[in-house]
Design a protein around this motif. Structure first.
Motif, short mmCIF file in Angstrom:
data_model
loop_
_atom_site.label_atom_id
_atom_site.label_comp_id
_atom_site.label_asym_id
_atom_site.label_seq_id
_atom_site.Cartn_x
_atom_site.Cartn_y
_atom_site.Cartn_z
N TYR A 176 0.80 -1.22 0.00
CA TYR A 176 0.00 0.00 0.00
C TYR A 176 0.84 1.28 0.00
N SER A 177 2.15 1.13 0.19
CA SER A 177 3.04 2.28 0.02
C SER A 177 3.91 2.10 -1.23
N ASN A 178 3.61 1.01 -1.98
CA ASN A 178 4.32 0.74 -3.25
C ASN A 178 5.84 0.69 -3.06
N ARG A 179 6.27 -0.05 -2.06
CA ARG A 179 7.71 -0.14 -1.78
C ARG A 179 8.16 -1.57 -1.49
N LEU A 180 9.41 -1.82 -1.79
CA LEU A 180 10.07 -3.06 -1.41
C LEU A 180 11.23 -2.66 -0.50
N ARG A 181 11.24 -3.19 0.72
CA ARG A 181 12.30 -2.85 1.67
C ARG A 181 13.29 -4.00 1.74
N ILE A 182 14.53 -3.72 1.37
CA ILE A 182 15.58 -4.74 1.36
C ILE A 182 16.60 -4.39 2.43
N LYS A 183 16.64 -5.20 3.48
CA LYS A 183 17.56 -4.95 4.60
C LYS A 183 18.75 -5.89 4.50
N GLY A 184 19.95 -5.34 4.71
CA GLY A 184 21.12 -6.20 4.64
C GLY A 184 22.37 -5.57 5.23
N VAL A 185 23.43 -6.34 5.18
CA VAL A 185 24.74 -5.91 5.70
C VAL A 185 25.53 -5.25 4.57
N ILE A 186 26.14 -4.11 4.86
CA ILE A 186 26.90 -3.38 3.83
C ILE A 186 28.19 -4.14 3.48
N LEU A 187 28.33 -4.46 2.18
CA LEU A 187 29.54 -5.14 1.69
C LEU A 187 30.50 -4.17 1.03
N SER A 188 29.94 -3.16 0.33
CA SER A 188 30.82 -2.18 -0.33
C SER A 188 30.11 -0.84 -0.48
N GLY A 189 30.91 0.19 -0.61
CA GLY A 189 30.42 1.55 -0.72
C GLY A 189 31.59 2.50 -0.52
N PRO A 190 31.34 3.81 -0.50
CA PRO A 190 32.44 4.77 -0.28
C PRO A 190 33.05 4.60 1.11
N GLU A 191 34.32 4.23 1.15
CA GLU A 191 34.98 3.87 2.40
C GLU A 191 35.00 5.01 3.42
N ASP A 192 35.02 6.25 2.95
CA ASP A 192 35.10 7.37 3.88
C ASP A 192 33.74 7.74 4.49
N LEU A 193 32.67 7.11 4.00
CA LEU A 193 31.34 7.49 4.47
C LEU A 193 30.57 6.38 5.17
N ILE A 194 31.01 5.14 5.02
CA ILE A 194 30.24 4.04 5.62
C ILE A 194 31.13 3.10 6.45
N SER A 195 30.46 2.30 7.24
CA SER A 195 31.15 1.31 8.06
C SER A 195 30.76 -0.07 7.54
N PHE A 196 31.72 -0.82 7.01
CA PHE A 196 31.44 -2.14 6.47
C PHE A 196 30.94 -3.07 7.58
N GLY A 197 29.94 -3.87 7.25
CA GLY A 197 29.38 -4.80 8.25
C GLY A 197 28.18 -4.23 8.98
N SER A 198 27.95 -2.92 8.85
CA SER A 198 26.77 -2.33 9.47
C SER A 198 25.54 -2.58 8.58
N TYR A 199 24.36 -2.34 9.15
CA TYR A 199 23.12 -2.62 8.42
C TYR A 199 22.59 -1.37 7.71
N HIS A 200 21.92 -1.62 6.60
CA HIS A 200 21.26 -0.55 5.85
C HIS A 200 20.01 -1.14 5.20
N THR A 201 19.04 -0.28 4.87
CA THR A 201 17.82 -0.72 4.20
C THR A 201 17.60 0.08 2.93
N PHE A 202 17.42 -0.65 1.81
CA PHE A 202 17.03 0.00 0.56
C PHE A 202 15.51 0.11 0.52
N ASN A 203 14.99 1.29 0.20
CA ASN A 203 13.57 1.47 -0.07
C ASN A 203 13.38 1.54 -1.58
#
Length: 367
Positions: A83-110
């Motif tokens: 009803y909000s037309n979304r898919l929420r994908i929760k997971g552990v961060i494997l890669s991204g900008p090293e200066d901005l994220i902490s690997f192994g922490s959780y994030h959710t894609f909307n």
């Protein structure tokens, strides 16, 4: 050179890139149905890449700002929010900008319509690719159900994917022995409460059909009032008898023979009818059906499966090895000209299937 399969996919879900060797499939979501299909093909431990925003704190005590970044997650959980037309994908961060994220922490894609994501699997099941191949821009068929009797009403929404009780309304209505003016006043207030709920939901949700159901004459009275008040809805209104105005009436409506004509249009009605067929055959002779992993595997090998029923919950909960075993079963069923149907677990027929081990079959012959 593009494969025939990739050409087919580009007509449906908008495919940006497909690499069979790397197990990468990059897609653009075009409609709600795409989100539902992806919900059923993205599993735990898959990897998903998407553009997202994340709150970045540069100084201790600072609330931080949300910054756009691209992340790769190892999937831990997927939730479909129809009803909000979304898919929420929760997971552990494997890669991204090293200066901005902490690997192994959780994030959710909307993920929503218009989003572009890349799905990476160790191995794509043939059945998963087939589901994507069959995906189309078909509108989600929604039915608004109003179950009503004297002083009680239950309002629900039935979609291709789920059934949801919106509210239950109670109102004290004097019996027929009381003064007619008083009784009519309370009936009017009761109908007004229902109409407030209906108006609120119709503002937010497009519905294809409105079913008014119940055991007495209140359903006809309310149908007449609704048609006069909202003449634009008159063609969508259908009256069906049921034994009550409780949540059980919603299940009765889905099983009603009067909905036979929309069986192919409404996925939930189609799945309910299939489950009814399974239960009916089970009652006649237990050898006409199979359920549970070992029985299904045996029935598939014997070529006895006419229609295989699988819960989406089972697909999402299997380990990689068990999923590979299931793919072998599905391939056998298809080679023997059996039909495979994936059930949503968000409605009563799907819940029934789970009670039979989340996998069942209607057989061609007794085994």
């Amino acid at each position: 050179m593009k494969t025939h399969f990739l050409k087919e996919l580009e007509i449906l879900l908008k495919i940006k890139h497909y690499d069979c060797k790397k197990g990468e499939l990059k897609v653009q979501i075009e409609c709600l149905n795409d989100l539902w299909v992806l919900f059923n093909v993205i599993y735990k431990d898959d990897e998903v890449i998407s553009r997202t925003t994340r709150r970045i704190t540069l100084r201790e005590g600072d609330s931080g700002d949300r910054k756009p970044i691209i992340l790769t997650l190892e999937v831990k959980d997927v939730a479909f929010h129809e009803y909000s037309n979304r898919l929420r994908i929760k997971g552990v961060i494997l890669s991204g900008p090293e200066d901005l994220i902490s690997f192994g922490s959780y994030h959710t894609f909307n993920v929503s319509v218009g989003s572009i994501i890349t799905i990476i699997k160790k191995k794509w099941m043939k059945q998963d690719l087939s589901r994507i191949e069959k995906c189309s821009n078909v509108q989600n068929f929604r039915i608004l159900v109003i179950a009503i009797e004297s002083g009680l009403a239950t309002v629900a929404i039935i979609s291709d994917y789920s059934q949801k009780i919106i509210t239950s309304i109670k109102h004290n209505i004097p019996g027929k022995r009381y003064e007619k003016t008083l009784r009519n006043k309370e009936i009017g207030e009761f109908f007004s409460k229902i109409d407030t709920v209906i108006a609120d939901n119709l503002e937010r949700i497009d519905v294809n059909l409105i079913i008014i159901t119940g055991s007495g004459g209140f359903k006809e009275k309310y149908a007449d009032i609704l048609k006069k008040k909202r003449p634009n809805l008159a063609q969508k209104i259908k009256i069906i008898n049921s034994s009550s105005a409780t949540s059980s009436a919603i299940k009765e409506v889905i099983k009603s023979k009067k909905l036979e004509k929309i069986r192919k249009t409404s996925r939930i009605v189609y799945e309910t009818n299939l489950m009814e067929k399974f239960i009916e055959k089970l009652g006649k002779d237990t050898k006409l059906v199979s359920y549970g992993w070992d029985q299904i595997k045996n029935a598939a090998i014997l070529g006895a499966i006419d229609i295989l029923l699988i819960s989406d919950k089972l697909l999402r909960g299997l380990s990689f090895d068990k999923r590979s075993e299931l793919e072998d079963i599905l391939n056998i069923v298809e080679k023997k000209n059996g039909k495979i149907e994936i059930f949503s677990s968000e409605h009563s027929a799907g819940e029934q299937l789970i009670s039979f081990g989340s996998i069942a079959a209607i057989l061609r012959y007794k085994i």
